[in-house]
Design a protein around this motif. Structure first.
Motif, short mmCIF file in Angstrom:
data_model
loop_
_atom_site.label_atom_id
_atom_site.label_comp_id
_atom_site.label_asym_id
_atom_site.label_seq_id
_atom_site.Cartn_x
_atom_site.Cartn_y
_atom_site.Cartn_z
N VAL A 28 24.45 6.90 -5.96
CA VAL A 28 25.05 7.37 -7.21
C VAL A 28 26.48 6.84 -7.26
N TYR A 29 26.89 6.39 -8.44
CA TYR A 29 28.23 5.88 -8.62
C TYR A 29 28.94 6.65 -9.72
N VAL A 30 30.26 6.66 -9.63
CA VAL A 30 31.11 7.36 -10.58
C VAL A 30 32.07 6.35 -11.19
N VAL A 31 32.18 6.37 -12.51
CA VAL A 31 33.09 5.49 -13.22
C VAL A 31 34.23 6.36 -13.76
N ASP A 55 18.83 2.46 -7.95
CA ASP A 55 17.70 2.62 -7.03
C ASP A 55 17.72 1.62 -5.90
N LYS A 56 18.36 0.47 -6.09
CA LYS A 56 18.38 -0.56 -5.05
C LYS A 56 19.79 -0.92 -4.62
N SER A 57 20.65 -1.29 -5.56
CA SER A 57 21.98 -1.77 -5.22
C SER A 57 23.01 -1.28 -6.24
N ILE A 58 23.97 -0.50 -5.77
CA ILE A 58 25.02 -0.05 -6.67
C ILE A 58 25.79 -1.25 -7.22
N TYR A 83 35.69 2.60 -9.65
CA TYR A 83 34.39 3.07 -9.21
C TYR A 83 34.46 3.72 -7.83
N SER A 84 33.67 4.75 -7.64
CA SER A 84 33.42 5.30 -6.31
C SER A 84 31.92 5.55 -6.24
N CYS A 85 31.39 5.70 -5.02
CA CYS A 85 29.94 5.81 -4.90
C CYS A 85 29.56 6.54 -3.61
N THR A 86 28.31 6.97 -3.59
CA THR A 86 27.76 7.64 -2.43
C THR A 86 26.32 7.19 -2.24
N GLU A 87 25.94 7.02 -1.01
CA GLU A 87 24.57 6.60 -0.71
C GLU A 87 23.62 7.78 -0.87
N VAL A 88 22.51 7.55 -1.57
CA VAL A 88 21.48 8.56 -1.77
C VAL A 88 20.14 7.85 -1.66
N ASN A 89 19.22 8.42 -0.93
CA ASN A 89 17.87 7.88 -0.85
C ASN A 89 17.32 7.78 -2.26
N ILE A 91 14.61 8.24 -3.53
CA ILE A 91 13.72 9.35 -3.90
C ILE A 91 14.50 10.46 -4.60
N TYR A 92 15.77 10.63 -4.23
CA TYR A 92 16.59 11.73 -4.76
C TYR A 92 17.70 11.28 -5.70
N ASN A 93 17.82 9.99 -5.95
CA ASN A 93 18.89 9.48 -6.81
C ASN A 93 19.00 10.22 -8.14
N GLU A 94 17.89 10.33 -8.83
CA GLU A 94 17.91 10.94 -10.15
C GLU A 94 18.31 12.41 -10.09
N ARG A 95 17.86 13.10 -9.07
CA ARG A 95 18.18 14.53 -8.94
C ARG A 95 19.69 14.73 -8.69
N VAL A 96 20.26 13.95 -7.80
CA VAL A 96 21.70 14.05 -7.51
C VAL A 96 22.50 13.63 -8.74
N GLU A 97 22.12 12.52 -9.35
CA GLU A 97 22.79 12.06 -10.56
C GLU A 97 22.76 13.14 -11.64
N ALA A 98 21.58 13.71 -11.90
CA ALA A 98 21.42 14.73 -12.94
C ALA A 98 22.28 15.96 -12.66
N ALA A 99 22.32 16.39 -11.41
CA ALA A 99 23.12 17.56 -11.05
C ALA A 99 24.61 17.28 -11.29
N LEU A 100 25.07 16.11 -10.86
CA LEU A 100 26.49 15.76 -11.04
C LEU A 100 26.85 15.64 -12.53
N ILE A 101 25.97 15.05 -13.32
CA ILE A 101 26.21 14.93 -14.76
C ILE A 101 26.25 16.31 -15.39
N ASN A 102 25.27 17.14 -15.07
CA ASN A 102 25.19 18.47 -15.67
C ASN A 102 26.41 19.32 -15.36
#
Length: 141
Positions: A28-31, A55-58, A83-89, A91-102
């Motif tokens: 997940v990355y943050v702009v 899903d593959k490369s930030i 930009y800043s970023c964090t490694e996420v498997n 499988i969970y990218n969308e869940r972490v992204e969605a939580a941070l956005i929400n």
């Protein structure tokens, strides 16, 4: 999926001019907008613009992003994208992204801003991100 806790360590900061140095892991990355102080080689973060996933490369995702012009429209005089970023498997990218956005409601994001389709999710953020809430809990709604 059951309730889940994610402990995320954010790396950063990469300015627009050196985004080719972003990591090639999935995550997940943050702009954000920032002001760069050349003499002190520091950035002062101003506002949260966008949160996304790769899903593959930030690096590849950010370099080829279709919303780059939308991000740039949010900049004020003297500001640049950062930009800043964090490694996420992946499988969970969308869940972490969605939580941070929400929880953080970035300006340019729309999806997940007012809805969350996953079970209860906790995200504990550490590191270099500044404009994110450190600990969030989001429930399905």
């Amino acid at each position: 999926m059951a309730e889940k806790i994610f402990d995320q360590d954010f790396e950063g900061f990469w300015r627009e001019i050196n985004k080719s140095g972003l990591p090639t892991y999935s995550g997940v990355y943050v702009v954000q907008s920032c002001i760069y102080n050349k003499e002190e080689s520091t950035v002062t973060l101003k506002k949260l613009i966008y949160i996304g996933k790769a899903d593959k490369s930030i690096r590849h995702r950010v370099q080829e992003h279709e919303k780059l012009n939308d991000w740039k429209k949010e900049l004020r005089t003297g500001e640049v994208l950062c930009y800043s970023c964090t490694e996420v498997n992946s499988i969970y990218n969308e869940r972490v992204e969605a939580a941070l956005i929400n929880a953080n409601k970035p300006i340019v994001n729309f999806e997940y801003k007012y809805s969350f389709p996953f079970n209860k999710t906790h995200v504990n953020s550490r590191g270099r991100y500044s404009k994110l809430k450190e600990q969030i809990t989001v429930i399905r709604h």
